[in-house]
Design an enzyme around this catalytic site. Structure first.
Site, PDB file in Angstrom:
ATOM      1  N   CYS B  86     -24.515 -14.416  75.647  1.00 18.75           N
ATOM      2  CA  CYS B  86     -24.994 -13.954  76.586  1.00 18.75           C
ATOM      3  C   CYS B  86     -26.351 -13.613  77.154  1.00 18.75           C
ATOM      4  O   CYS B  86     -27.098 -13.793  75.982  1.00 18.75           O
ATOM      5  CB  CYS B  86     -23.542 -13.569  76.706  1.00 18.75           C
ATOM      6  SG  CYS B  86     -23.030 -12.810  79.087  1.00 18.75           S
ATOM      7  N   HIS B 203     -18.319 -15.788  75.587  1.00 10.87           N
ATOM      8  CA  HIS B 203     -18.123 -15.504  74.761  1.00 10.87           C
ATOM      9  C   HIS B 203     -17.181 -15.233  73.844  1.00 10.87           C
ATOM     10  O   HIS B 203     -15.674 -15.706  74.460  1.00 10.87           O
ATOM     11  CB  HIS B 203     -17.472 -13.898  75.297  1.00 10.87           C
ATOM     12  CG  HIS B 203     -18.590 -13.399  76.586  1.00 10.87           C
ATOM     13  ND1 HIS B 203     -19.547 -12.279  76.240  1.00 10.87           N
ATOM     14  CD2 HIS B 203     -19.237 -13.362  77.322  1.00 10.87           C
ATOM     15  CE1 HIS B 203     -20.264 -11.514  77.232  1.00 10.87           C
ATOM     16  NE2 HIS B 203     -20.360 -12.592  77.979  1.00 10.87           N
ATOM     17  N   GLU B 205     -15.626 -13.796  71.318  1.00  9.89           N
ATOM     18  CA  GLU B 205     -15.089 -12.611  70.466  1.00  9.89           C
ATOM     19  C   GLU B 205     -14.446 -11.420  72.022  1.00  9.89           C
ATOM     20  O   GLU B 205     -13.392 -11.034  71.412  1.00  9.89           O
ATOM     21  CB  GLU B 205     -16.355 -11.047  70.999  1.00  9.89           C
ATOM     22  CG  GLU B 205     -16.889 -10.552  72.067  1.00  9.89           C
ATOM     23  CD  GLU B 205     -17.835 -11.228  72.838  1.00  9.89           C
ATOM     24  OE1 GLU B 205     -18.144 -12.884  72.522  1.00  9.89           O
ATOM     25  OE2 GLU B 205     -18.655 -10.405  73.617  1.00  9.89           O
TER      26      GLU B 205
END
Lengths: 752, 232
Positions: B86, B203, B205
């Site tokens: 990002c 993302h 994560e």
């Protein structure tokens, strides 16, 4: 120097008796700077002068409370494991009406500062928004600006927005309501306090420089909006989320260093508010040199510096001898940390500029709980209250079978019911990787608590914000009880245990006895519900003057005030991840039950109000004891693993609850009404204390046994399955049609 | 395996990466302040999401001047691994470690939601264990994620197999409807020609923890770790 007259005092918003009282406190005439300080601190916004007598009646203690209402910047609840949760809701209604983007953005900034000034790291935000008629261009302009303001600020700040509320009614055409909630986590040994003591201790101003923005913001929020309110635009502050993020990290670091005696954010009434509140609390005073305050522009007057509401600033009282440590931490984050004075013995605030003393005030005299005025307001029942009670369901036309699918579609696409994705997809709902609802929607936000000391998350905060202003308007006491109960029910439906509330009391002008009657009723309802549910009030915010008046017409009347809207922010806890519950159907053939009674009741429903256009009716049927028993049996069902889904019934009644349970996994249903009621009352009525659940076939018996033992009303509605939404043998919509209507409706309003 | 997670003023996904790497993947992680000059021996440098310097001027435009970025460039030059997610992707393009630029979303709105990613090249450590026939459900959350590069660069990315991820439908098909930010060629992630610097807008994560109900993103970390461990 000419000392200000009574006329000047009145222009600053003070009453003649308040002006007299100031002279009595000081034993002399105040100068303009001093008068401005009193005007700001004694404004409704800071002093709560017209609400505090009633607020004091709210229940505020429980074994979990670490800070009770009014003691600190936010409520503080012990959540076990050496952790506490700081949480609060606050309004930014007036600025958002004039400048929606900055008004909403700074509302988000302000509420988060209230949380991290206590040493807590914010982990989740919510907001509750109310706007006027969505067909008006101004409403769409306000909504677009507010959502972008909340998004741009909250997204950059890096705390997820995990839930919220959005409601439209023409009563909010002029005065939208923008309430922002934040919750943070702090280790119980590291809690910071907003206090000043220890003569000689240094006082720092940290964060952004001080400018002329937001001067008289507190006074601005303490009057009705008028045609000339746009002239108050400089009273709206400007936000900078990047500065806020730096201020967050630096504040938490400086608090953890142990070099801080006390810390308070600067919100309404700026420096004068933090210096007086921190001093009064610590029974000390301060000597402040205003020449040291970093300014954005030259030639600011003393009163401007004292009252500026420039954002992203804090007042820090440090320990003498540790100044360099404090300065180094702020230096690391590229922020100002300038010593502007010191704590002194005695309770006086002494401000100096250009070597001269410009104000000398007793701190205690300025603050709520000290010298600030407290008023008893009279109240009077408005005429509409009895009229609304005369509502008779027999006078509502009954729909035939062919009209029911049409009503079903109307409700799914209605602005008060349809999906809020146009709004929430503009918010970062996932930063922090704690939002459990992203992939499993629930009635309340479920937010995992990552232990600050490290390790995996095993517990969650469960939170909901709720209020149906129409119900509160129709009956303030019952409507507010229902708001408290709905937020608790949402928490319970998500698997949590309700613990405490924060409230945002949005009302019209308190000098109007009918508005004040609504306020008193709301407080009384809140007391009853909070006592019954064991959820004390930890604090919050009162926002009066949410009404518009035209020039020359003093005060306005109850009809141009917003609906009384006491928004409830409920905090709950989930101690065992296995107890988490979501709202959507999980599998074909699961049984669908309604828990709670079906009644021949249309009062207060969205169907009655919007489809039938009948606006005068009382709230739906509600009983506090029944609600309490419902929540208790739900907890047992969920903790024993007997439910696949649980979804509270609210706007749109049983039909909308069914549709919302069906759409996430595209699982249809076949259901039948089990009572010979009016079909519109059965499917669209909103009588309270009801939950739609689905049950795995293997658990049907255990579920029914539990319900029988609890002796609580329930009934089998049908089963999950197929691609149709089948009601009494008729397909009202297919799942795909429903998803299309429900998901797109708000976006179509907004994007055309 | 030792990871370094960079922290710029305004980073806000740094702790999310630390949590996934340390608590879920069991790796050694250090957070490194942007004013530092030492990567402390980390094998993989993570450039996290957020709003470094508030995204003022242009996302990543100021962060690229932070002292630590010199060390990151040297690490990449030595063949060390760098992964930007990002805002981290934006910073890496501004720093010239990856080609192209990330522009404002076509809708001019910030968009946060689950979307699907398709793996185009499995010829990197990050993607080697991913299945190119599968669509992975990964959250996106950005206002400036529209991948742009001049035609000659796009052609080079294609010719040299540098496009790692594309936005796609749940069934893996690449469509304009799935391209929410308007990226050229639906590009969601790329690598450098030497294939040791990775950048992606979505993302992973945020989809690596069972408690969040989606672990598609964990596969990205497992791929990186698995292939790294294989090499040892």
């Amino acid at each position: 120097m000419n000392l200000p007259s009574l006329e000047t005092a009145q222009k600053l918003g003070l009453l003649p008796e308040e002006f007299a009282y100031i002279q009595e406190i000081l034993g002399r005439q105040p100068n303009f700077t001093e008068l401005s300080a009193y005007a700001a601190m004694w404004s409704e916004h800071c002093s709560y002068k017209n609400s505090i007598l009633w607020l004091k009646k709210l229940p505020k203690s429980s074994p979990r409370m670490l800070a009770e209402a009014g003691q600190e910047n936010a409520g503080l609840v012990d959540i076990g494991g050496g952790l506490a949760c700081a949480f609060k809701i606050e309004s930014h209604n007036h600025p958002s009406a004039l400048e929606p983007y900055q008004g909403a953005a700074t509302g988000v900034g302000g509420i988060n500062r209230d949380i991290f000034t206590m040493g807590a790291r914010p982990i989740a935000q919510m907001n509750t928004l109310r706007f006027g008629d969505l067909s008006l261009a101004r409403t769409r302009y306000l909504l677009r600006g507010v959502v972008k303001g909340i998004g741009d600020y909250g997204n950059a700040f890096g705390v997820p927005t995990v839930a919220g509320e959005l409601f439209f009614d023409e009563c909010y055409n002029t005065n939208p309501l923008v309430n922002a909630f934040s919750a943070g986590i702090v280790e119980t040994g590291k809690i910071a306090s907003a206090i000043a003591y220890g003569a000689g201790n240094p006082v720092f101003i940290v964060g952004s420089a001080t400018g002329k923005d937001g001067i008289h913001g507190a006074a601005f929020a303490s009057k009705d909006l008028t045609e000339s309110s746009i002239d108050d635009l400089p009273a709206v502050q400007v936000g900078d989320p990047f500065q806020e993020k730096l201020l967050l990290e630096a504040s938490l670091e400086v608090i953890a260093s142990g070099a801080v005696v006390g810390i308070q954010d600067m919100g309404a009434a700026g420096i004068i508010c933090s210096t007086s509140e921190m001093s009064a609390k610590g029974q000390h005073g301060m000597r402040i040199n205003l020449d040291k305050v970093p300014l954005r522009q030259a030639n600011m007057q003393a009163w401007e510096i004292l009252l500026s509401e420039s954002q992203e600033r804090m007042l820090v009282v440090g320990q003498k001898g540790r100044e360099a440590e404090i300065e180094a931490i702020f230096e690391k984050w590229d922020l100002h940390a300038v010593q502007i004075g010191e704590v002194i013995e005695g309770g006086r605030l002494e401000f100096f500029q250009n070597g001269e003393q410009v104000a000398d005030l007793p701190a205690e005299s300025l603050v709520l709980g000290g010298g600030a005025p407290v008023y008893t307001r009279e109240y009077q029942e408005p005429a509409y209250y009895q009229t609304f009670k005369k509502f008779n369901i027999e006078e509502v036309p009954q729909p035939g079978p062919e009209e029911l699918p049409q009503i079903a579609r109307f409700l799914l696409a209605h602005p008060n019911i349809c999906s809020r994705r146009w709004v929430y997809e503009q918010y970062d709902s996932m930063v922090g990787t704690v939002n459990a609802n992203t992939n499993a929607p629930a009635d309340a936000a479920v937010v995992w608590i990552k232990p600050p000391q490290g390790g995996l998350a095993t517990k969650a905060l469960v939170m909901s914000v709720d209020c149906n202003g129409r119900h509160v308007h129709a009956d303030p006491e019952i409507g507010t009880m229902m708001a408290v109960c709905e937020s608790a029910r949402n928490v319970v439906c998500a698997g949590g245990e309700p613990v405490a509330i924060t409230n945002n009391l949005n009302f019209g002008n308190p000098y109007n006895p009918e508005v004040y009657w609504q306020f008193v009723g709301a407080i009384q309802g809140m007391i009853k519900a909070c006592e019954k549910l064991g959820t004390p009030v930890t604090g919050g915010n009162v926002s009066f003057y949410n009404q518009s008046s035209t020039v020359g017409k003093d005060g306005g009347n109850v009809s141009n005030a917003v609906f009384p809207t006491p928004t409830i922010g409920m905090l709950g806890l989930l101690d065992d991840p296995a107890h988490r519950m979501s709202l959507h159907f999980k599998a074909e053939d699961d049984f669908i039950y309604l828990i709670g009674e079906a009644l021949n009741d249309l009062a207060g429903s969205e169907y009655l109000y919007s489809y039938r256009q009948i606006k005068a009716s009382p709230p739906p049927a509600f009983d506090l004891d029944t609600e309490y028993r419902l929540q208790e049996v739900l907890k047992i069902l969920i903790r024993n693993g007997l439910l696949q889904s649980a979804h509270d019934l609210s706007e749109g009644g049983l039909w909308v609850a069914l549709a919302e349970s069906a759409m996430p996994l595209s699982l249809g249903f076949q259901v039948k009404s089990f009572l010979k009621l009016r079909p519109d009352a059965f499917w669209f009525g909103e009588n309270a204390s009801r939950v739609l659940v689905s049950v795995h076939p293997h658990q049907k018996e255990a579920f029914e046994d539990t319900m029988e033992k609890a002796d609580f009303a329930y009934a089998l509605l049908g089963r999950v399955g197929g691609a149709a939404m089948g009601v009494d043998g008729q397909t009202w919509l297919t799942i795909a049609e429903a998803q299309d209507l429900y998901n797109q409706a708000l976006g179509q309003w907004m994007e055309g | 395996m030792k990871f370094a997670v960079l922290v710029f003023p305004g980073s806000n996904c740094d702790d999310d990466l630390v949590y996934v790497l340390r608590e879920i993947m069991g790796q050694s992680v250090v957070k490194i302040w942007h004013k530092d000059h030492d990567l402390q021996g980390a094998e993989v440098v993570m450039v996290p999401g957020g709003f470094a310097y508030g995204d003022y001027l242009r996302a990543g435009a100021i962060a690229r001047f932070s002292p630590i970025m010199r060390e990151v460039a040297a690490h990449a030059q030595r063949g060390g691994y760098v992964w930007g997610i990002c805002n981290g992707f934006q910073i890496l393009t501004e720093a010239g470690l990856l080609e192209g630029a990330l522009l404002r979303n076509l809708s001019r709105q910030y968009i946060c939601k689950n979307i699907y990613l398709r793996t185009l090249s499995t010829q990197t450590l990050l993607t080697r264990q991913l299945d190119s026939s599968k669509a992975y459900c990964i959250p996106m959350a950005h206002g400036e994620g529209r991948y742009y590069a001049p035609m000659n660069i796009l052609k080079k990315l294609q010719d040299q197999d540098q496009i790692l991820f594309q936005y796609c439908e749940a069934d893996g098909s690449v469509s304009e409807a799935a391209n929410l930010n308007g990226s050229l060629l639906n590009i969601a992630g790329i690598c450098n020609p030497a294939r040791n610097v990775f950048g992606m807008m979505p993302h992973p994560e945020r989809a690596a923890d069972e408690m969040l109900g989606n672990t598609d993103g964990r596969l990205f970390f497992e791929s990186l770790l698995g292939t790294l461990l294989e090499k040892v």
